[in-house]
Design an enzyme around this catalytic site. Sequence first.
Site, mmCIF file in Angstrom:
data_model
loop_
_atom_site.group_PDB
_atom_site.id
_atom_site.type_symbol
_atom_site.label_atom_id
_atom_site.label_comp_id
_atom_site.label_asym_id
_atom_site.label_seq_id
_atom_site.Cartn_x
_atom_site.Cartn_y
_atom_site.Cartn_z
ATOM 1 N N ARG A 175 -63.930 92.016 -29.417
ATOM 2 C CA ARG A 175 -65.112 91.466 -30.091
ATOM 3 C C ARG A 175 -65.687 90.314 -29.266
ATOM 4 O O ARG A 175 -66.912 90.191 -29.132
ATOM 5 C CB ARG A 175 -64.756 90.986 -31.507
ATOM 6 C CG ARG A 175 -64.421 92.117 -32.457
ATOM 7 C CD ARG A 175 -64.128 91.602 -33.857
ATOM 8 N NE ARG A 175 -65.315 91.078 -34.518
ATOM 9 C CZ ARG A 175 -65.300 90.409 -35.668
ATOM 10 N NH1 ARG A 175 -64.146 90.164 -36.270
ATOM 11 N NH2 ARG A 175 -66.417 89.986 -36.214
ATOM 12 N N CYS A 234 -64.426 81.954 -35.522
ATOM 13 C CA CYS A 234 -64.017 83.365 -35.587
ATOM 14 C C CYS A 234 -65.214 84.155 -36.078
ATOM 15 O O CYS A 234 -66.336 83.899 -35.660
ATOM 16 C CB CYS A 234 -62.790 83.535 -36.491
ATOM 17 S SG CYS A 234 -63.050 82.967 -38.190
#
Length: 279
Positions: A175, A234
């Site tokens: 990611r 995050c």
Amino acid sequence: MNAIITATELASELTGATGPVLLDVRYQLGGPPGRPEYEAGHLPGAVYVDLDAELAGKPGTAGRHPLPDLDAFATVMRAAGVRADRPVVTYDGGQGWAAARAWWLLRWAGHREVRVLDGGLAAWQASGGAMSTDRVTPEPGDFAPVPGGMPLLTAEQAAALARRGVLLDARAGERYRGEVEPIDPVAGHIPGAVSAPTAENIAEGGTVFRPAAELAERFAAVGATATAEVGVYCGSGVSAAQQVLALAVAGVPAALYVGSWSEWTADPSRPVATGPQPG
């Protein structure tokens, strides 16, 4: 006070006249809800706290898990029996993401004695800890939030920190690199951020944290030391809270960008980097 507590240590503390308040924060991204699991069995005396509904505000441009309304958070914590003069221990059923979110929020809101059960429910059961299905109605607490107990970053502050200090991206490496993005509308990372997946904080094959010395070595390798200015983000400020917790175990203070990638990408004018390098 150490930011984590072992199952053995917790069992010992619970034998005292006044043990810590226990918060069960079982949560799984995308469901199912944690309450049915809590009702099927929990630590004796633990109160269930819903991460989506009670540890975060409504999703929007501020991210998928923005800070909750402070008055609503105070009401939830008092109903769970949280008091200013009584320690709190949070736990979940996985790698400490949700438990760390509750830990961070309480610490940010001014509670001085909050710890996460290292290894969560799995460690408790492995140690022979008792489980209960009793309905828990604690005596109401008196917790009154006073924000500022933990450092907090806005999007602009996170971007600036990535340029002058160390901003850690706690998501999975793919990611970060922009190879996949299963949740948010844009793939990649904040320019200047360094990849540091939370999975690497946990001992191989388990749910407990790696020893403090190993964590310190891991973080030092990406520039996060006690003398550096460190921040973490995050996807939505949940797994990053576990990273802040791991950094605390390693002796490294760190700020949390609560809005994280879900807030960052809500504004198309914000820059995005891809690939393995900070950019």
